[in-house]
Structures are given as structure tokens and as C-alpha cells.
Write a protein that holds these residues in place. Structure first.
Motif, PDB file in Angstrom:
ATOM      1  N   ASP A   1       0.675  -1.331  -0.102  1.00 40.89           N
ATOM      2  CA  ASP A   1       0.166  -0.077   0.104  1.00 40.89           C
ATOM      3  C   ASP A   1       0.744   1.245   0.014  1.00 40.89           C
ATOM      4  N   LEU A   2       1.772   1.176   0.610  1.00 42.02           N
ATOM      5  CA  LEU A   2       2.735   2.436   0.841  1.00 42.02           C
ATOM      6  C   LEU A   2       3.532   2.739  -0.568  1.00 42.02           C
ATOM      7  N   LYS A   3       4.104   1.589  -1.056  1.00 46.16           N
ATOM      8  CA  LYS A   3       4.492   1.564  -2.449  1.00 46.16           C
ATOM      9  C   LYS A   3       3.757   2.248  -3.471  1.00 46.16           C
ATOM     10  N   SER A   4       2.328   1.823  -3.470  1.00 44.65           N
ATOM     11  CA  SER A   4       1.544   2.162  -4.398  1.00 44.65           C
ATOM     12  C   SER A   4       1.271   3.840  -4.212  1.00 44.65           C
ATOM     13  N   THR A   5       1.189   3.994  -2.910  1.00 43.31           N
ATOM     14  CA  THR A   5       0.715   5.449  -2.503  1.00 43.31           C
ATOM     15  C   THR A   5       2.059   6.524  -3.017  1.00 43.31           C
ATOM     16  N   GLU A   6       3.179   5.980  -2.747  1.00 41.39           N
ATOM     17  CA  GLU A   6       4.412   6.792  -3.129  1.00 41.39           C
ATOM     18  C   GLU A   6       4.351   6.805  -4.674  1.00 41.39           C
ATOM     19  N   TYR A   7       4.135   5.810  -5.308  1.00 40.59           N
ATOM     20  CA  TYR A   7       4.386   5.946  -6.995  1.00 40.59           C
ATOM     21  C   TYR A   7       3.077   6.689  -7.691  1.00 40.59           C
TER      22      TYR A   7
ATOM     23  N   SER B   1       4.415  10.390  -7.034  1.00 40.78           N
ATOM     24  CA  SER B   1       5.610  10.692  -7.921  1.00 40.78           C
ATOM     25  C   SER B   1       4.779  10.949  -9.153  1.00 40.78           C
ATOM     26  N   ILE B   2       3.964  10.021  -9.742  1.00 45.59           N
ATOM     27  CA  ILE B   2       3.181  10.123 -11.082  1.00 45.59           C
ATOM     28  C   ILE B   2       2.597  11.766 -11.080  1.00 45.59           C
ATOM     29  N   LYS B   3       1.804  12.181 -10.175  1.00 39.78           N
ATOM     30  CA  LYS B   3       1.302  13.471  -9.973  1.00 39.78           C
ATOM     31  C   LYS B   3       2.411  14.343 -10.109  1.00 39.78           C
ATOM     32  N   GLU B   4       3.464  14.290  -9.373  1.00 34.41           N
ATOM     33  CA  GLU B   4       4.614  15.449  -9.233  1.00 34.41           C
ATOM     34  C   GLU B   4       5.296  15.351 -10.750  1.00 34.41           C
ATOM     35  N   ILE B   5       5.394  14.288 -11.412  1.00 31.72           N
ATOM     36  CA  ILE B   5       6.089  14.182 -12.774  1.00 31.72           C
ATOM     37  C   ILE B   5       5.136  14.785 -13.797  1.00 31.72           C
ATOM     38  N   ARG B   6       3.760  14.461 -13.781  1.00 33.61           N
ATOM     39  CA  ARG B   6       2.769  15.196 -14.613  1.00 33.61           C
ATOM     40  C   ARG B   6       2.616  16.817 -14.440  1.00 33.61           C
ATOM     41  N   ARG B   7       2.759  17.087 -13.152  1.00 32.81           N
ATOM     42  CA  ARG B   7       2.884  18.671 -12.871  1.00 32.81           C
ATOM     43  C   ARG B   7       4.067  19.202 -13.266  1.00 32.81           C
TER      44      ARG B   7
END
Length: 73
Positions: free
Chosen positions: A49-55, A58-64
Motif C-alpha cells: 500500500d505504501l509503495k503504491s501510494t508513493e508511486y 510521484s506520477i502526480k509530481e511528474i505530470r505537474r
């Protein structure tokens, strides 16, 4: 349990009471299948769960970061 194990500073009580966390290497003649405890399964689920949340974060930050610049008015 030996009395010396209780007085040893190298191992904590948790290490002594949890023999399933033995990380010794398996040998070719050891054919028994290891079994996971509910505690181990719970740790694995929490890590997943923690890894999927961090992923996802990170995807939101990359898209931003790579989003097109807003139009100047």
C-alpha cells in the motif's frame, strides 16, 4: 530457551520469541515449504500500500513538472 539467551544483549526479546524470522539460507536437502504468518502478510500488505501510494504521488509530481505551460494573457 537458555538462560544465557535472556541475558544476551545481542538479541532482543522479540528476536527470541519470533523464530519464523529466521533468515538462514536454505539447503538443497531442505524441502519444507515456509509458511507466512498473518503478521508477515500484514507487513507485506502495508508495504505494498505504501509503495503504491508513493508511486501515485510521484506520477502526480511528474505530470505537474512536465505539464504544458499555462497560456500567457
Amino acid at each position: 530457551m537458555l538462560l544465557l539467551e535472556l541475558m544476551s544483549t545481542e538479541k532482543t526479546v522479540e528476536d527470541i520469541e519470533k523464530p519464523y524470522q529466521d533468515n538462514t539460507a536454505l539447503r538443497m536437502d531442505d524441502t519444507r515449504k515456509t509458511r507466512l504468518t498473518f503478521e508477515q502478510l500484514s507487513k507485506l500488505r502495508k508495504l505494498s500500500d505504501l509503495k503504491s501510494t508513493e508511486y501515485q504521488e510521484s506520477i502526480k509530481e511528474i505530470r505537474r513538472q512536465f505539464a504544458p505551460a499555462p497560456a500567457a494573457q
